[in-house]
Write a protein that holds these residues in place. Structure first.
Motif, PDB file in Angstrom:
ATOM      1  N   ALA A 119       0.697  -1.262  -0.015  1.00  0.00           N
ATOM      2  CA  ALA A 119       0.113  -0.148   0.036  1.00  0.00           C
ATOM      3  C   ALA A 119       0.815   1.382  -0.014  1.00  0.00           C
ATOM      4  CB  ALA A 119      -0.848  -0.069   1.181  1.00  0.00           C
TER       5      ALA A 119
ATOM      6  N   GLU B 170      -4.688   6.263   7.406  1.00  0.00           N
ATOM      7  CA  GLU B 170      -4.831   5.664   6.146  1.00  0.00           C
ATOM      8  C   GLU B 170      -4.203   4.194   6.441  1.00  0.00           C
ATOM      9  OE1 GLU B 170      -5.348   6.330   2.758  1.00  0.00           O
ATOM     10  OE2 GLU B 170      -6.382   8.076   4.097  1.00  0.00           O
TER      11      GLU B 170
ATOM     12  N   SER C  85      -6.654   0.478   5.974  1.00  0.00           N
ATOM     13  CA  SER C  85      -5.945  -0.215   4.923  1.00  0.00           C
ATOM     14  C   SER C  85      -6.197  -1.750   5.125  1.00  0.00           C
ATOM     15  CB  SER C  85      -4.647   0.036   4.704  1.00  0.00           C
ATOM     16  OG  SER C  85      -4.082  -0.855   3.638  1.00  0.00           O
TER      17      SER C  85
ATOM     18  N   ASN D  67      -4.160  -3.792   3.872  1.00  0.00           N
ATOM     19  CA  ASN D  67      -2.796  -4.238   3.313  1.00  0.00           C
ATOM     20  C   ASN D  67      -2.188  -4.463   4.789  1.00  0.00           C
ATOM     21  OD1 ASN D  67      -0.698  -5.282   2.062  1.00  0.00           O
ATOM     22  ND2 ASN D  67      -1.058  -3.807   0.400  1.00  0.00           N
TER      23      ASN D  67
END
Ligand SMILES: Nc1ncnc2c1ncn2[C@@H]1O[C@H](COP(=O)(O)OP(=O)(O)OP(=O)(O)O)[C@@H](O)[C@H]1O
Ligand SMILES: Nc1ccn([C@H]2C[C@H](O)[C@@H](COP(=O)(O)O)O2)c(=O)n1
Ligand SMILES: [Mg+2]
Length: 236
Positions: free
Chosen positions: A76, A120, A124, A126
Protein backbone atom coordinates in the motif's frame (compact mmCIF):
# COMPACT_ATOMS: atom_id res chain seq x y z
CA UNK A 1 -0.28 -10.56 16.60
CA UNK A 2 1.25 -7.22 17.59
CA UNK A 3 1.40 -7.06 21.34
CA UNK A 4 3.54 -5.02 23.62
CA UNK A 5 4.12 -5.48 27.29
CA UNK A 6 3.95 -2.29 29.25
CA UNK A 7 5.29 -2.19 32.76
CA UNK A 8 3.52 0.75 34.32
CA UNK A 9 4.37 2.02 37.76
CA UNK A 10 1.78 3.78 39.88
CA UNK A 11 3.74 7.02 39.62
CA UNK A 12 3.14 7.34 35.88
CA UNK A 13 1.05 10.38 35.03
CA UNK A 14 -2.46 10.07 33.66
CA UNK A 15 -1.48 11.83 30.45
CA UNK A 16 1.27 9.27 29.90
CA UNK A 17 -1.25 6.52 30.56
CA UNK A 18 -3.69 8.10 28.13
CA UNK A 19 -0.95 8.31 25.49
CA UNK A 20 0.05 4.70 26.11
CA UNK A 21 -3.53 3.53 25.88
CA UNK A 22 -3.98 5.45 22.66
CA UNK A 23 -0.81 3.90 21.22
CA UNK A 24 -1.89 0.42 22.23
CA UNK A 25 -5.28 1.05 20.65
CA UNK A 26 -3.61 2.07 17.41
CA UNK A 27 -1.36 -0.94 17.59
CA UNK A 28 -4.31 -3.21 18.19
CA UNK A 29 -6.52 -1.73 15.50
CA UNK A 30 -3.71 -1.87 12.96
CA UNK A 31 -2.98 -5.48 13.66
CA UNK A 32 -5.33 -7.90 15.28
CA UNK A 33 -8.61 -6.06 15.29
CA UNK A 34 -9.35 -8.02 18.45
CA UNK A 35 -12.25 -5.89 19.62
CA UNK A 36 -13.92 -5.99 16.24
CA UNK A 37 -13.21 -9.69 15.88
CA UNK A 38 -14.93 -10.41 19.18
CA UNK A 39 -17.99 -8.58 17.95
CA UNK A 40 -17.69 -10.23 14.52
CA UNK A 41 -17.65 -6.80 12.84
CA UNK A 42 -14.58 -6.95 10.62
CA UNK A 43 -11.99 -9.55 9.75
CA UNK A 44 -8.81 -9.39 11.84
CA UNK A 45 -5.49 -8.32 10.34
CA UNK A 46 -3.48 -11.39 11.11
CA UNK A 47 -0.20 -10.50 9.46
CA UNK A 48 2.55 -8.52 11.11
CA UNK A 49 2.79 -5.08 9.50
CA UNK A 50 5.85 -4.41 7.37
CA UNK A 51 6.75 -0.76 7.15
CA UNK A 52 9.06 0.87 4.60
CA UNK A 53 9.96 4.55 4.78
CA UNK A 54 10.85 6.01 1.37
CA UNK A 55 13.22 8.95 1.62
CA UNK A 56 15.14 11.20 -0.76
CA UNK A 57 15.30 14.80 -1.88
CA UNK A 58 12.57 16.54 -3.87
CA UNK A 59 12.36 15.01 -7.33
CA UNK A 60 14.64 12.09 -6.48
CA UNK A 61 12.00 9.69 -7.83
CA UNK A 62 10.35 8.37 -4.65
CA UNK A 63 6.80 8.44 -5.99
CA UNK A 64 7.82 6.99 -9.36
CA UNK A 65 9.57 4.03 -7.75
CA UNK A 66 6.76 3.51 -5.22
CA UNK A 67 4.37 2.87 -8.11
CA UNK A 68 6.69 0.10 -9.35
CA UNK A 69 7.04 -1.40 -5.86
CA UNK A 70 3.25 -1.45 -5.50
CA UNK A 71 2.86 -3.16 -8.89
CA UNK A 72 5.55 -5.74 -8.21
CA UNK A 73 5.30 -6.42 -4.51
CA UNK A 74 1.75 -5.43 -3.59
CA UNK A 75 2.44 -2.74 -1.00
CA UNK A 76 0.00 0.00 0.00
CA UNK A 77 1.46 3.38 -1.01
CA UNK A 78 0.98 6.20 1.49
CA UNK A 79 2.54 9.45 0.23
CA UNK A 80 2.73 12.03 3.02
CA UNK A 81 2.77 14.83 0.42
CA UNK A 82 -0.33 13.44 -1.30
CA UNK A 83 -2.17 13.14 2.02
CA UNK A 84 -1.31 16.76 2.82
CA UNK A 85 -2.39 17.94 -0.65
CA UNK A 86 -5.67 16.07 -0.14
CA UNK A 87 -6.20 18.03 3.09
CA UNK A 88 -5.67 21.28 1.18
CA UNK A 89 -8.12 20.21 -1.54
CA UNK A 90 -10.75 19.20 1.02
CA UNK A 91 -10.49 22.64 2.64
CA UNK A 92 -10.09 21.07 6.06
CA UNK A 93 -9.27 23.17 9.14
CA UNK A 94 -5.54 22.63 8.57
CA UNK A 95 -5.74 23.17 4.80
CA UNK A 96 -4.61 26.81 4.67
CA UNK A 97 -1.73 26.23 7.08
CA UNK A 98 -0.59 23.19 5.06
CA UNK A 99 -0.75 25.13 1.78
CA UNK A 100 1.37 27.98 3.16
CA UNK A 101 3.89 25.56 4.62
CA UNK A 102 4.27 23.67 1.34
CA UNK A 103 4.58 26.90 -0.68
CA UNK A 104 7.38 27.95 1.66
CA UNK A 105 9.15 24.62 1.21
CA UNK A 106 8.86 23.97 4.95
CA UNK A 107 7.64 20.95 6.93
CA UNK A 108 4.11 20.63 8.28
CA UNK A 109 3.87 19.95 12.06
CA UNK A 110 4.38 16.25 12.66
CA UNK A 111 1.18 15.67 14.57
CA UNK A 112 -0.88 16.69 11.53
CA UNK A 113 1.02 14.43 9.13
CA UNK A 114 1.24 11.44 11.46
CA UNK A 115 -2.51 11.55 12.13
CA UNK A 116 -3.18 11.43 8.37
CA UNK A 117 -0.80 8.48 7.96
CA UNK A 118 -2.32 6.73 10.98
CA UNK A 119 -5.81 7.05 9.52
CA UNK A 120 -4.72 5.58 6.17
CA UNK A 121 -2.96 2.68 7.87
CA UNK A 122 -6.02 1.89 9.95
CA UNK A 123 -8.27 1.98 6.88
CA UNK A 124 -6.00 -0.25 4.81
CA UNK A 125 -6.54 -3.98 4.37
CA UNK A 126 -2.88 -4.32 3.48
CA UNK A 127 -0.16 -5.10 6.02
CA UNK A 128 2.72 -3.89 3.80
CA UNK A 129 3.13 -0.12 3.79
CA UNK A 130 5.32 2.18 1.74
CA UNK A 131 5.38 5.49 3.54
CA UNK A 132 6.69 7.94 0.94
CA UNK A 133 8.29 11.27 1.90
CA UNK A 134 8.21 10.53 5.60
CA UNK A 135 9.87 11.05 8.07
CA UNK A 136 11.40 14.26 6.75
CA UNK A 137 12.63 15.48 10.14
CA UNK A 138 13.68 14.07 13.49
CA UNK A 139 10.43 15.48 14.85
CA UNK A 140 8.51 13.46 12.19
CA UNK A 141 10.42 10.33 13.13
CA UNK A 142 9.89 10.63 16.89
CA UNK A 143 6.25 11.60 16.45
CA UNK A 144 5.57 8.51 14.32
CA UNK A 145 7.21 6.25 16.90
CA UNK A 146 5.24 7.90 19.70
CA UNK A 147 1.83 7.92 18.02
CA UNK A 148 2.00 4.72 15.95
CA UNK A 149 4.37 2.94 18.32
CA UNK A 150 6.37 1.11 15.68
CA UNK A 151 9.65 1.43 13.79
CA UNK A 152 10.22 0.80 10.08
CA UNK A 153 11.54 -2.53 8.86
CA UNK A 154 13.25 -0.97 5.84
CA UNK A 155 14.27 2.58 4.92
CA UNK A 156 14.96 3.36 1.27
CA UNK A 157 17.02 6.40 0.36
CA UNK A 158 16.96 7.63 -3.23
CA UNK A 159 20.28 9.39 -3.54
CA UNK A 160 20.19 11.84 -6.44
CA UNK A 161 22.41 14.81 -7.39
CA UNK A 162 20.78 18.20 -6.73
CA UNK A 163 21.12 19.32 -10.34
CA UNK A 164 19.13 16.29 -11.52
CA UNK A 165 16.47 16.77 -8.83
CA UNK A 166 15.96 20.40 -9.83
CA UNK A 167 15.68 19.45 -13.50
CA UNK A 168 13.10 16.74 -12.77
CA UNK A 169 10.97 18.93 -10.49
CA UNK A 170 10.92 21.81 -12.98
CA UNK A 171 9.84 19.38 -15.73
CA UNK A 172 7.23 17.59 -13.61
CA UNK A 173 4.30 19.59 -14.90
CA UNK A 174 1.69 18.35 -12.42
CA UNK A 175 0.62 21.82 -11.31
CA UNK A 176 2.19 21.53 -7.85
CA UNK A 177 2.53 24.84 -5.98
CA UNK A 178 6.05 23.89 -4.89
CA UNK A 179 7.40 22.99 -8.34
CA UNK A 180 9.15 26.30 -8.96
CA UNK A 181 12.79 27.33 -8.62
CA UNK A 182 12.28 29.51 -5.53
CA UNK A 183 10.54 26.77 -3.53
CA UNK A 184 12.78 23.96 -4.73
CA UNK A 185 15.83 25.83 -3.43
CA UNK A 186 14.19 26.07 -0.01
CA UNK A 187 13.19 22.41 -0.10
CA UNK A 188 16.75 21.40 -0.88
CA UNK A 189 18.02 23.42 2.09
CA UNK A 190 15.43 21.78 4.35
CA UNK A 191 16.40 18.37 2.99
CA UNK A 192 20.08 18.93 3.79
CA UNK A 193 19.45 20.37 7.24
CA UNK A 194 16.52 18.30 8.52
CA UNK A 195 16.14 15.13 6.43
CA UNK A 196 19.75 13.98 6.12
CA UNK A 197 20.05 13.51 9.91
CA UNK A 198 17.07 11.13 9.76
CA UNK A 199 18.74 9.20 6.95
CA UNK A 200 21.95 8.99 9.00
CA UNK A 201 19.95 7.80 12.00
CA UNK A 202 18.62 4.80 10.08
CA UNK A 203 22.01 4.15 8.51
CA UNK A 204 23.52 3.82 11.99
CA UNK A 205 20.78 1.32 12.87
CA UNK A 206 21.45 -0.84 9.81
CA UNK A 207 18.03 -0.21 8.26
CA UNK A 208 19.07 2.01 5.36
CA UNK A 209 19.18 0.88 1.72
CA UNK A 210 20.71 3.52 -0.52
CA UNK A 211 19.69 3.58 -4.16
CA UNK A 212 21.71 5.51 -6.75
CA UNK A 213 18.76 7.39 -8.23
CA UNK A 214 20.31 8.17 -11.59
CA UNK A 215 19.49 6.43 -14.84
CA UNK A 216 16.20 5.31 -16.31
CA UNK A 217 13.26 4.49 -14.06
CA UNK A 218 13.68 0.79 -14.92
CA UNK A 219 17.39 0.81 -14.18
CA UNK A 220 16.72 2.33 -10.79
CA UNK A 221 14.01 -0.20 -10.05
CA UNK A 222 16.52 -3.00 -10.68
CA UNK A 223 18.37 -1.73 -7.58
CA UNK A 224 15.12 -1.66 -5.60
CA UNK A 225 13.75 -5.06 -6.64
CA UNK A 226 16.27 -7.30 -4.80
CA UNK A 227 15.68 -5.46 -1.52
CA UNK A 228 11.99 -6.41 -1.47
CA UNK A 229 12.59 -9.81 -3.10
CA UNK A 230 14.80 -10.68 -0.14
CA UNK A 231 12.00 -9.89 2.30
CA UNK A 232 9.18 -11.47 0.27
CA UNK A 233 9.23 -14.88 1.97
CA UNK A 234 9.02 -13.44 5.46
CA UNK A 235 6.65 -10.56 4.72
CA UNK A 236 4.04 -12.45 2.70
N1 LIG B 1 14.82 8.02 -13.37
C1 LIG B 1 14.20 9.10 -13.80
N2 LIG B 1 14.70 9.79 -14.84
C2 LIG B 1 14.09 10.93 -15.28
N3 LIG B 1 12.97 11.44 -14.73
C3 LIG B 1 12.44 10.79 -13.69
C4 LIG B 1 13.02 9.59 -13.14
N4 LIG B 1 12.29 9.19 -12.11
C5 LIG B 1 11.30 10.08 -11.98
N5 LIG B 1 11.37 11.02 -12.92
C6 LIG B 1 10.48 12.17 -13.10
O1 LIG B 1 10.94 13.17 -12.19
C7 LIG B 1 9.84 13.84 -11.59
C8 LIG B 1 9.93 13.69 -10.09
O2 LIG B 1 9.73 12.31 -9.76
P1 LIG B 1 8.87 11.91 -8.50
O3 LIG B 1 7.62 12.69 -8.48
O4 LIG B 1 8.77 10.43 -8.48
O5 LIG B 1 9.86 12.42 -7.35
P2 LIG B 1 9.64 12.50 -5.77
O6 LIG B 1 10.87 12.03 -5.14
O7 LIG B 1 8.38 11.81 -5.41
O8 LIG B 1 9.53 14.06 -5.57
P3 LIG B 1 8.76 14.89 -4.45
O9 LIG B 1 9.50 14.72 -3.18
O10 LIG B 1 8.85 16.31 -4.94
O11 LIG B 1 7.35 14.37 -4.39
C9 LIG B 1 8.59 13.25 -12.20
O12 LIG B 1 8.16 14.06 -13.28
C10 LIG B 1 9.05 11.88 -12.73
O13 LIG B 1 8.31 11.45 -13.85
N1 LIG C 1 6.61 14.39 5.98
C1 LIG C 1 6.22 15.44 5.19
C2 LIG C 1 6.03 15.25 3.84
C3 LIG C 1 5.67 16.32 3.06
N2 LIG C 1 5.51 17.53 3.63
C4 LIG C 1 5.15 18.71 2.83
C5 LIG C 1 6.38 19.52 2.54
C6 LIG C 1 6.82 18.99 1.22
O1 LIG C 1 7.64 19.91 0.54
C7 LIG C 1 5.47 18.80 0.55
C8 LIG C 1 5.44 17.88 -0.62
O2 LIG C 1 5.81 16.55 -0.23
P1 LIG C 1 6.24 15.50 -1.36
O3 LIG C 1 5.07 15.28 -2.23
O4 LIG C 1 7.36 16.13 -2.08
O5 LIG C 1 6.67 14.26 -0.66
O6 LIG C 1 4.62 18.33 1.58
C9 LIG C 1 5.68 17.69 4.97
O7 LIG C 1 5.53 18.80 5.51
N3 LIG C 1 6.03 16.64 5.74
MG1 LIG D 1 6.63 12.47 -4.45
Amino acid sequence: MWRRVASLSSSISSSFLAQTASRLNTWESLTTGIAQQAKGVIAPKEKTPFITFVLGGPGSGKGTQCIKIVETFGFAHLSAGDLLRREIASKSADGAMILNTIKEGKIVPSQVTVKLIQKEMELSDNHKFLIDGFPRTEENRVSFERIIGVEPNVVLFFDCPEEEMVKRVLNRNEGRVDDNLETIKKRLTVFQALSLPVINYYSERGKLYTIKAIGTEDEIFEQVRPIFAAFEQTVG
